[in-house]
Design a protein around this motif. Structure first.
Motif, PDB file in Angstrom:
ATOM      1  N   THR A  57       0.717  -1.283  -0.114  1.00 21.93           N
ATOM      2  CA  THR A  57      -0.064  -0.112   0.137  1.00 21.93           C
ATOM      3  C   THR A  57       0.691   1.214  -0.100  1.00 21.93           C
ATOM      4  O   THR A  57       0.150   2.260  -0.180  1.00 21.93           O
ATOM      5  N   VAL A  59       1.860   2.771   2.362  1.00 25.02           N
ATOM      6  CA  VAL A  59       1.327   3.709   3.313  1.00 25.02           C
ATOM      7  C   VAL A  59       1.914   3.368   5.043  1.00 25.02           C
ATOM      8  O   VAL A  59       1.940   2.169   5.434  1.00 25.02           O
ATOM      9  N   ALA A  61       0.947   4.326   8.319  1.00 23.88           N
ATOM     10  CA  ALA A  61      -0.084   5.326   8.796  1.00 23.88           C
ATOM     11  C   ALA A  61       0.476   5.589  10.242  1.00 23.88           C
ATOM     12  O   ALA A  61       0.137   6.895  10.684  1.00 23.88           O
ATOM     13  N   ALA A 295      -0.123   4.059  -4.345  1.00 23.35           N
ATOM     14  CA  ALA A 295      -0.041   4.053  -2.686  1.00 23.35           C
ATOM     15  C   ALA A 295      -1.441   4.200  -2.455  1.00 23.35           C
ATOM     16  O   ALA A 295      -2.091   5.185  -3.013  1.00 23.35           O
ATOM     17  N   ASP A 297      -4.257   5.007   0.709  1.00 21.30           N
ATOM     18  CA  ASP A 297      -4.338   5.498   2.205  1.00 21.30           C
ATOM     19  C   ASP A 297      -5.858   5.970   2.355  1.00 21.30           C
ATOM     20  O   ASP A 297      -6.180   6.865   1.756  1.00 21.30           O
ATOM     21  N   SER A 334       5.090   7.324  -1.429  1.00 21.91           N
ATOM     22  CA  SER A 334       5.022   6.894  -0.191  1.00 21.91           C
ATOM     23  C   SER A 334       4.286   7.806   0.585  1.00 21.91           C
ATOM     24  O   SER A 334       4.481   8.986   0.480  1.00 21.91           O
ATOM     25  N   VAL A 335       3.259   7.270   1.544  1.00 24.77           N
ATOM     26  CA  VAL A 335       2.603   8.215   2.164  1.00 24.77           C
ATOM     27  C   VAL A 335       2.677   8.010   3.604  1.00 24.77           C
ATOM     28  O   VAL A 335       2.797   6.852   4.259  1.00 24.77           O
TER      29      VAL A 335
END
Length: 394
Positions: A57, A59, A61, A295, A297, A334-335
């Protein structure tokens, strides 16, 4: 497309090959160039594989990253261009390079901890789990290396060829580690599942060369190939669940979230597929090939297309925003912490607001950025051309 078990071999190499690996190890810092005050924590967190997690993903978080006044705290030159995305685990950064080697660096100051040489380019992104680094090479092998010393634990012939004129085909794809199994594709058009001791569990054929990182979620492995097909395989035995023909080569890795597979195509589309049967849910057309992994999110999908970074609604593919860079975007976004981190061929790392795409900061990285950044504890690790950088705000 029929599924079949195929012959694969692995070699335990603690003899001559292991000795050669250790000969290449080093604790020196000859390639390191400090450029800022040392402010990277020794107990830095983890970004263990491409896309941060087994579902790709992209991500994290729980992480935050720097947003303004970002500088390079250190730089390390591998001596050849880097396409491999860094993994960060237990205070070390692991990355492959076109110098045919895997490098382990201190996350704090970039000092080299060890270097392992293969017989081919290493464009595969390392995946690190339980003290072992897994990475592919153009020499056709998947390697398992000790994270602490770089010594070779075993190698597996993931790129085995049926062509009598070619022993092995490249493993440019990055491995994914999930539930004690390493999944990896190769240019031979196969996906292999390998136990963490190097034993083959299964191998399945696809419709073309696999240069993408498998996404693993809920007992299923999803993989794209350059024939334009996404294939879903049972993680336990490799049996085919479904295939979907997207009409364009899949160069960027699929990402899986909330019952949907998101993937880009060489034909310029971002496609969302149902994880249950591969049914197409929506398709968004761009003006350029999509060679990056999306990505995902929450309600938003972020992807590099052409020279832009684009945000789409995860539910229906509706366009949210696009932000241009100065050149082609080959770096998968990338998050972290409400921001999108992505590189461009214009030699810059971009930090964008995830909400509206506003540029928070842009920073030269010394060369084109093809790999995806790793964002950990307010630090961005990214490769610009042949250099690895640890970037943060002072």
């Amino acid at each position: 497309m029929p599924w079949r078990q195929t012959r694969r071999r692995y070699l335990a190499t603690l003899g001559a090959a292991g000795a050669a690996a250790l000969a290449g190890c080093s604790n020196d810092s000859e390639n390191r160039t400090p450029t800022g005050d040392p402010s990277i924590p020794a107990d830095i967190g983890h970004w263990p594989m491409f896309g941060h997690n087994a579902a790709n993903t992209g991500v994290a978080a729980e992480e935050t990253g720097p947003t303004t006044n970002v500088i390079s705290q250190w730089g390390y030159s591998t001596g050849a261009q880097v396409f491999s995305s860094p993994a960060v685990v237990d205070g070390s950064v692991y990355v492959g390079s076109n110098d045919n080697a895997v490098h382990a660096l201190s996350a704090v100051d970039g000092a080299r901890q060890w270097r392992f040489e293969t017989d081919g380019l290493v464009r595969s992104s390392p995946a690190v789990a339980d003290g072992t680094v897994y990475v592919g090479s153009f020499d056709g092998y998947l390697y398992a290396l000790s994270a602490g010393t770089g010594s070779e634990e075993w190698r597996f012939e993931a790129g085995g060829s049926d062509n009598p004129l070619v022993d092995r085909l490249p493993v440019r794809a990055s491995p994914t580690v999930a539930d004690g199994t390493v999944y990896v594709g190769s240019d031979s058009g196969t996906v292999s599942a390998v136990a963490t001791d190097g034993t083959e569990q299964w191998s399945a054929d696809t419709g073309g060369a696999v240069v993408t990182t498998p996404a693993v979620a809920d007992g299923t492995v999803y993989v794209g190939d350059d024939g334009g097909t996404v294939t879903a395989l049972a993680a336990g035995d490799g049996t085919e669940q479904w295939t979907a023909d997207l009409g364009g080569a899949v160069i960027g890795s699929p990402a899986v979230a909330d019952g949907t597979v998101y993937v880009g195509t060489d034909g310029g589309d971002v496609v969302a597929l149902s994880t249950s049967d591969g049914t197409e849910r929506w398709r968004y057309g761009t003006d350029a090939p999509v060679h990056t992994s999306p990505a995902v999110d929450g309600d938003t999908v972020y992807v590099g297309d052409g020279t832009d970074v684009t945000a789409l609604a995860a539910g229906d593919g509706a366009h949210q925003w696009s932000t241009g860079t100065g050149d082609t975007v080959r770096s998968s976004p990338s998050v972290a912490g409400g921001n999108v981190y992505v590189g461009s061929n214009d030699n810059k790392l971009y930090i964008l607001s995830a909400g509206d795409g506003t540029v928070q900061w842009e920073l030269p990285a010394g060369g084109p950025i093809a790999a995806s950044p790793a964002v950990v504890d307010n630090v961005v690790f990214v490769a610009g051309d042949s250099d690895i950088h640890g970037m943060t705000a002072p």
